[in-house]
Design an enzyme around this catalytic site. Structure first.
Site, mmCIF file in Angstrom:
data_model
loop_
_atom_site.group_PDB
_atom_site.id
_atom_site.type_symbol
_atom_site.label_atom_id
_atom_site.label_comp_id
_atom_site.label_asym_id
_atom_site.label_seq_id
_atom_site.Cartn_x
_atom_site.Cartn_y
_atom_site.Cartn_z
ATOM 1 N N HIS A 150 -5.474 10.199 -7.651
ATOM 2 C CA HIS A 150 -4.554 9.325 -6.912
ATOM 3 C C HIS A 150 -5.282 8.177 -6.206
ATOM 4 O O HIS A 150 -4.725 7.106 -6.027
ATOM 5 C CB HIS A 150 -3.794 10.173 -5.885
ATOM 6 C CG HIS A 150 -2.546 9.508 -5.374
ATOM 7 N ND1 HIS A 150 -1.473 9.230 -6.186
ATOM 8 C CD2 HIS A 150 -2.204 9.062 -4.145
ATOM 9 C CE1 HIS A 150 -0.524 8.640 -5.472
ATOM 10 N NE2 HIS A 150 -0.933 8.536 -4.235
ATOM 11 N N ASP A 173 -4.360 12.820 -11.418
ATOM 12 C CA ASP A 173 -3.615 12.635 -10.173
ATOM 13 C C ASP A 173 -2.919 13.938 -9.769
ATOM 14 O O ASP A 173 -2.075 14.445 -10.500
ATOM 15 C CB ASP A 173 -2.582 11.518 -10.362
ATOM 16 C CG ASP A 173 -2.041 10.986 -9.037
ATOM 17 O OD1 ASP A 173 -1.902 11.790 -8.099
ATOM 18 O OD2 ASP A 173 -1.768 9.778 -8.945
ATOM 19 N N HIS A 191 0.829 -1.210 0.000
ATOM 20 C CA HIS A 191 0.000 0.000 0.000
ATOM 21 C C HIS A 191 0.859 1.254 0.000
ATOM 22 O O HIS A 191 2.084 1.189 0.129
ATOM 23 C CB HIS A 191 -0.931 -0.014 1.216
ATOM 24 C CG HIS A 191 -0.195 -0.007 2.521
ATOM 25 N ND1 HIS A 191 0.336 1.149 3.064
ATOM 26 C CD2 HIS A 191 0.111 -1.000 3.396
ATOM 27 C CE1 HIS A 191 0.923 0.847 4.219
ATOM 28 N NE2 HIS A 191 0.814 -0.449 4.440
ATOM 29 N N SER A 206 1.433 3.987 -5.145
ATOM 30 C CA SER A 206 2.099 5.169 -4.617
ATOM 31 C C SER A 206 3.429 4.825 -3.924
ATOM 32 O O SER A 206 4.269 4.189 -4.521
ATOM 33 C CB SER A 206 1.120 5.885 -3.682
ATOM 34 O OG SER A 206 1.565 7.183 -3.401
#
Ligand SMILES: *[C@@H]1O[C@H](CO)[C@@H](O)[C@H](O)[C@H]1NC(C)=O
Ligand SMILES: *[C@@H]1O[C@H](CO)[C@@H](O)[C@H](O)[C@H]1NC(C)=O
Length: 435
Positions: free
Chosen positions: A406, A378, A159, A233
């Site tokens: 995002h 984003d 994540h 990310s």
């Protein structure tokens, strides 16, 4: 000549507006500099009285080697931690007001600190022998081979910043097909310092610390010699470092909104800091991330108010929304300590920028199938980052999703993403067999 005068009037207004914005922004950041400086002294005193020592922060030592009482520079620690400018600190005022330290280790021995949450759920990790929290979904009775002799493939999910394994288990996992569930072992990780994973006060949360924790908790635990990686990310930085370390094991690498700024120079970490947390008042998201990334002590105060009191905030939110269950994003955003988030932001997101070029070169030479996914709206990670990956790995496939930002690159298109991922895993498997 009216046109020229109206033109110059327009120019003049524009210039005046720009000057005004610059002046306001200068003032705001000047005040924040001052606030951070004052808070630095306040926290030194509070730490000293509440914990018996005040662990050094990054204010007084601007990176000069061997300053007595300061922090010694270590490998893998980003220059951005020392090099952030602060008007008051640069005057050298803090050196005069130094309190004698008896603890040189960052964070000190006390965990949780007085400014961190002490609730059972935030500290459950202390019983888990240092392993990361994982959510594993695997075929029934999975071994490394299923009953018909086919090997079960593994997928590791990483994540982004201030998130957790829920980012995947609540979105992609429930949308995978039955076939995928029977053929893949899915491992979603809570990264070091986030979610339900350990948040040690003496770790510097360098890229190698994150890497080592994933190796110990996932690769060694399941004895993986082949796996797929999916990351969002900040997780992409860790995924790339992992892929570069295990180039023969990674079958596919899916990077969603990867913050990659090309450069092998020392400046790369500053580029990342300035691009992801530019000192600007607008938009508010940028202002928020710049305050949290530039101001160690202001950031600690925000964490003190929000993270330490997360149970109260959650109670209030439940009351307002009249719902028992809060969205996992609301819950995850407070599950860190200031120490873990602050160091991860600098040492992974900024400091990691220096090694990504090398990682991508290794990945380019490996046979891993690389797919880069990015939303064209984003505002957090610029779209150019994904094209930068393509420059280093020409065979990478870049997929730009229109009107996704995002987060909506995953949220709201879970089903599509799950289907795309299955195709990527499946086709990289075929590619490997042919070679
Ligand atoms: C896909 O995920 C979304 C979001 O979690 C969920 O609302 C939806 O029910 C899922 N679809 C299926 C088929 O499970
Ligand atoms: C990537 O790898 C290919 C094939 O191994 C090589 O020809 C190419 O020069 C590499 N590209 C970069 C940018 O390193």
């Amino acid at each position: 000549m009216p046109s020229i005068s109206s033109l110059s009037a327009k120019k003049w207004t524009q210039r005046a507006a720009n000057t005004l914005i610059a002046a306001v922004s200068f003032l705001v950041f000047f005040l924040l500099d001052m606030l951070d400086f004052v808070l630095c002294i306040v926290y030194r005193l509070l730490d000293y009285f509440l914990e018996g020592n005040s662990p050094p922060c990054y204010c007084e030592n601007r990176g000069e080697q061997g300053m007595n009482g300061g922090i010694e520079r270590q490998d893998g620690v980003s220059e951005t931690l020392y090099g952030r400018k602060n008007f008051f600190r640069d005057l050298g005022l803090l050196r005069m007001s130094r309190i004698r330290r008896n603890c040189r280790k960052m964070g000190g021995p006390v965990t949780p600190r007085w400014s961190d949450c002490g609730c059972d759920s935030c500290n459950a990790w202390q019983k888990n022998k240092g392993k990361l929290h994982l959510v594993v979904m695997e075929p029934p009775q999975a071994t490394n081979e299923d009953r018909s002799g086919n090997s079960v493939e593994n997928v590791i999910f990483l994540h982004g910043f201030l998130s957790s394994s829920s980012f995947w288990t609540e979105t992609v996992f429930p949308n995978l097909s039955e076939a995928a569930r029977l053929n893949y072992r899915l491992v979603a990780v809570d990264l070091l310092g986030f979610g339900r994973s350990p948040k040690p006060g003496d770790s510097l949360y360098r890229l190698e610390d994150h890497l080592e924790s994933v190796e110990k908790s996932v690769i060694e635990t399941f004895q993986l010699n082949s796996f797929h990686l999916v990351a969002h990310s900040m997780g992409c930085i860790i995924a790339l470092a992992l892929a570069a370390k295990y180039p023969n094991s990674v079958k596919s690498l899916t990077l969603i909104a990867a913050p990659f700024f090309p450069s092998t120079t020392e400046k790369a970490s500053y580029t990342a800091l300035n691009r992801l947390a530019q000192r600007k008042l607008w938009p508010p998201l940028l202002f928020g991330s710049s305050v949290m990334s530039w101001y160690e002590h202001v950031g600690r105060s925000v964490c003190f108010l929000i993270c330490r009191n997360h149970r109260k905030w959650e109670w209030i939110l439940r009351l307002i929304r009249r719902k028992r269950d809060l969205h996992f994003v609301t819950i995850d955003i407070t599950r860190h300590t200031h120490h873990s988030a602050w160091h991860t932001m600098h040492n992974v997101v900024c400091g990691g920028a220096k090694v990504l070029d090398d990682c991508l070169e290794v990945v380019n030479k490996s046979r891993a199938q690389v797919t880069v996914i990015h939303g064209d709206k984003d505002k957090v990670v610029p779209l150019e980052c994904s094209y930068n990956v393509k420059l280093k790995v020409p065979l990478a496939e870049v997929r730009i999703i229109s009107s996704a930002n995002h987060n909506t690159i995953v949220f709201g298109r879970e089903k599509d993403l799950a289907r795309d991922l299955e195709l990527i895993w499946y086709s990289s498997g075929i590619q490997h067999e042919c070679m």
